[in-house]
Write a protein that holds these residues in place. Sequence first.
Motif, PDB file in Angstrom:
ATOM      1  N   GLY A 141      37.702  15.691 -61.674  1.00 25.97           N
ATOM      2  CA  GLY A 141      38.720  15.482 -60.653  1.00 25.97           C
ATOM      3  C   GLY A 141      39.179  14.055 -60.456  1.00 25.97           C
ATOM      4  N   THR A 142      38.513  13.093 -61.100  1.00 23.87           N
ATOM      5  CA  THR A 142      38.906  11.692 -60.960  1.00 23.87           C
ATOM      6  C   THR A 142      38.893  11.015 -62.328  1.00 23.87           C
ATOM      7  N   ALA A 143      39.500   9.830 -62.383  1.00 26.92           N
ATOM      8  CA  ALA A 143      39.508   9.071 -63.629  1.00 26.92           C
ATOM      9  C   ALA A 143      38.085   8.707 -64.039  1.00 26.92           C
ATOM     10  N   GLU A 145      35.333  10.410 -63.430  1.00 27.63           N
ATOM     11  CA  GLU A 145      34.663  11.605 -63.958  1.00 27.63           C
ATOM     12  C   GLU A 145      35.115  11.904 -65.382  1.00 27.63           C
ATOM     13  N   ALA A 188      41.081  18.702 -66.497  1.00 34.28           N
ATOM     14  CA  ALA A 188      41.461  17.565 -65.654  1.00 34.28           C
ATOM     15  C   ALA A 188      42.954  17.651 -65.359  1.00 34.28           C
ATOM     16  N   LYS A 192      45.672  14.331 -60.576  1.00 30.85           N
ATOM     17  CA  LYS A 192      44.398  13.942 -59.961  1.00 30.85           C
ATOM     18  C   LYS A 192      43.772  12.743 -60.676  1.00 30.85           C
ATOM     19  N   VAL A 193      43.812  12.755 -62.005  1.00 33.89           N
ATOM     20  CA  VAL A 193      43.104  11.711 -62.754  1.00 33.89           C
ATOM     21  C   VAL A 193      43.989  10.526 -63.102  1.00 33.89           C
TER      22      VAL A 193
END
Length: 252
Positions: A141-143, A145, A188, A192-193
Amino acid sequence: MRSLLSLCALLVLLSTAHAAVFRSPNVKHLTTRTFKKAVHSSDKLTLAAFVAPWCGYCKKLAPEYDRVADSLKGITNVVSVDCDTDENKPLCGEMGIQGFPTLKMFPGGSAPPRSYDGPRETRDIIAAATGNMPTFVKRAGTAAEVAELREKAAAKPVSLLFTSAGKVTPLYKALSTDFHRSIDFYAARDTKVGEEAMKSFGVEKTPALLVLHGGEVSKYDGPLKYDSLHKFLADFAQNKQGHKAKKAHEDL
């Protein structure tokens, strides 16, 4: 003698045609002997139609069910059981079949089935089946991750799908059930990312499917079709199995 043999062959043909409620080659016809192994040994959802060849409602369902099977080829297992044959009556009794046609969804493995009582039209059946599919896809969910997946790939290949969709597609879910023992699956979402995270993997637009393996990144550039994607991922799954076998041998 020849005419008698011809008549017998014709009768067998007619009998077979009468018993085959569904015509699509993508509907697998199961029996009491083959049902449990086929259904419970698969991680995929199985859609099963319990029918009788003389049943008018079954005949009405047939073209819709055939289209379902063709549309969901590779995505789910689509099967049928002829409850009119003595061989299959024990299975149909065990499944509590009291009328025809009865549709049931088996989520995969030993999970209990769910009855489908909705409209008997192609679109509605497909929606119910794909909505109940199991999945082994995790979310990045994030860069940060997404970046961490490079490290994870040192031990086990990682399938990473950059997508603009808010939900995981049935196609990607199906692939995850095929290979989850050998490949970790992640999705992904671009919003979000962020673009920078995507560009760090050489991705400019979505959808984009990558496999991270060791320190390498392989990008899929073929059609978004089940057979092509399955073939692409199978190479990495086989390499993973080969690596495990080699490691076990070295440990001896």
